[in-house]
Write an enzyme that holds these catalytic residues in place. Sequence first.
Site, PDB file in Angstrom:
ATOM      1  N   LYS A 202       0.859  -1.182   0.000  1.00 47.86           N
ATOM      2  CA  LYS A 202       0.000   0.000   0.000  1.00 47.86           C
ATOM      3  C   LYS A 202       0.894   1.230   0.000  1.00 47.86           C
ATOM      4  CE  LYS A 202      -1.754   2.739   2.954  1.00 47.86           C
ATOM      5  NZ  LYS A 202      -1.780   3.996   2.142  1.00 47.86           N
ATOM      6  N   PRO A 203       1.152   1.816  -1.173  1.00 57.13           N
ATOM      7  CA  PRO A 203       1.859   3.095  -1.184  1.00 57.13           C
ATOM      8  C   PRO A 203       0.903   4.211  -0.781  1.00 57.13           C
ATOM      9  CG  PRO A 203       1.277   2.479  -3.419  1.00 57.13           C
ATOM     10  CD  PRO A 203       0.802   1.360  -2.513  1.00 57.13           C
TER      11      PRO A 203
ATOM     12  N   GLU B 100      10.825   1.621   9.930  1.00 63.01           N
ATOM     13  CA  GLU B 100      11.654   2.832   9.950  1.00 63.01           C
ATOM     14  C   GLU B 100      10.741   4.002  10.259  1.00 63.01           C
ATOM     15  OE1 GLU B 100      13.599   5.827   7.093  1.00 63.01           O
ATOM     16  OE2 GLU B 100      14.726   3.966   6.871  1.00 63.01           O
TER      17      GLU B 100
ATOM     18  N   CYS C 221      13.518  11.248   6.401  1.00 67.20           N
ATOM     19  CA  CYS C 221      13.629  10.745   7.773  1.00 67.20           C
ATOM     20  C   CYS C 221      15.036  10.896   8.334  1.00 67.20           C
ATOM     21  CB  CYS C 221      13.200   9.289   7.836  1.00 67.20           C
ATOM     22  SG  CYS C 221      14.023   8.218   6.643  1.00 67.20           S
TER      23      CYS C 221
ATOM     24  N   GLU D  97       9.894  15.834  15.844  1.00 64.16           N
ATOM     25  CA  GLU D  97      10.293  15.827  14.444  1.00 64.16           C
ATOM     26  C   GLU D  97       9.454  16.844  13.672  1.00 64.16           C
ATOM     27  OE1 GLU D  97      11.240  12.461  11.095  1.00 64.16           O
ATOM     28  OE2 GLU D  97       9.307  12.307  12.141  1.00 64.16           O
TER      29      GLU D  97
END
Length: 525
Positions: free
Chosen positions: A189-190, A262, A296, A394
Amino acid sequence: MTDIAAPAAASIVVPHLPAERLARRVVTGAVPTKVTTRSPFDGSPIAELPESTPEDVTSAFARARLAQTAWAKRSVRERAAVFLRFHDRVLERQAEILDIVQTEAGKARKHAFEEVLDVALCSRHYGRRAAGYLRERRRAGALPVLTKAVEVRHPKGVVGLVSPWNYPLALSIGDAIPAFVAGNAVVMKPDTQTALTALWAQDVLIDCGLPEDLWQIVLGDGPVIGTAVVEGADYVGFTGSTRTGREVARRAAERLVGASLELGGKNAMIVLADADLDRAAEGAVRACFSSAGQLCVSIERMYVHQDVHDAFVDRFLGRIQAMRLAPGYGWDTDMGSLVSRRQLDAVTRHVDEAREAGATVLVGGRARPDLGPLFYEPTVLADVTPEMAVCAEETFGPVVSVYRYTEEEEVLTRANESAYGLNASVWTRDTRHGEALARRLRAGTVNVNEGYAAAYGSAGAPMGGMGDSGLGRRHGAEGIMKFTEAQTVATQRLLPIAAPFGMTDEQWARSLTLSLRIMKTLRVR
């Protein structure tokens, strides 16, 4: 605050994209719901893409399992040959995929090219090295000579991958390559915003010899379709936020399947007093603002030694002021757009809240609607304090905070204070000393005299995070072995592992005890 002299927005000539043809590759029912994706550059529509249902995901897994059985029977070298062909095809057709990545993600062309490089490197690495990684290996048996033990590697089956929008080529097919070479099928699933990129890679790979049903692509809302992918997979790979990663890990653990995650990062860069300041400043621009900071492993915290702080910052700001921000498909742009309104709002919130709480904006600090609806200037903050969100959370945008330090122990402590542990960077003329410091940083990758590309581009070395930055590694041996199950085949010869020739169990135990002591003395492993 210093202004950035960015060029005025020019008219954008949008390349022709094979969107309608590629969209037909999405696994859907007869009359699917459709969603329109839009260009970050100017908000114009890109494609109408069909959305899958949970039933479509079930169907995708069924087809993938049938294809995987035959694929796993092929030799590793035969499977790897597909990706050596893919390596060549991606390089030959890079103009097509650069156009698609830019249109969907809004990044500058040179940053889209990083993805082409990554996929080529990954394809070549596993194309050449997979047979060695996966070969059967003799292991020490229970009893020397009498026991033969062999380690065999089998594919997991069907791998479920949920890939993000920020590096849509590298983090879709780049993660799938080792899974395929190891003998697995993939249901992916992109992110819908960048789905054409994954669909293009699937189309090219089929031309290179990948069986048609081996890679299934589904689209839809993450909590629905992403969850269905996780719950149907024999192994899960996820790249995204730490919050969602925890949920993926929980669901995988409930099913007793493995997962590689990740997740986020708040990556630190340390500039030592002996650093080459021009080189460090140039590297810092790439480290902080590649793909508009939506990376990231990009740098969001910068610690500069007191003795060189002002000189470094002057060089850094000067290079930022010279950056060229613009939409478009040429090679003459240094930074593109953010990908969505959500990202723009998050970046704006971090900067505005920090400014209101007393932070100093050294450069940037504002949106640029004159360039496009989602542009934000590369921004450097000083006087950032721990209570500010930008200090520890972040940002995932073109924002970096700069801090002074005086002692190495101090800066190591500060760099390691983050809950994240993905990437770090050390700049020094004394590379041996830099490498020693790198080993003391709590990060999965540390680059000396580079921001992120040296470690990430080393396809034979593992890449991943510690702490809240995730589990598992991509690249290298770990990047392919995680998609396999280890099996030991042990054959006992001549004598059983039991008391032989009428020995009592006590005599057998004494005999084994003596044997173990002798083997230790003889350094038998």
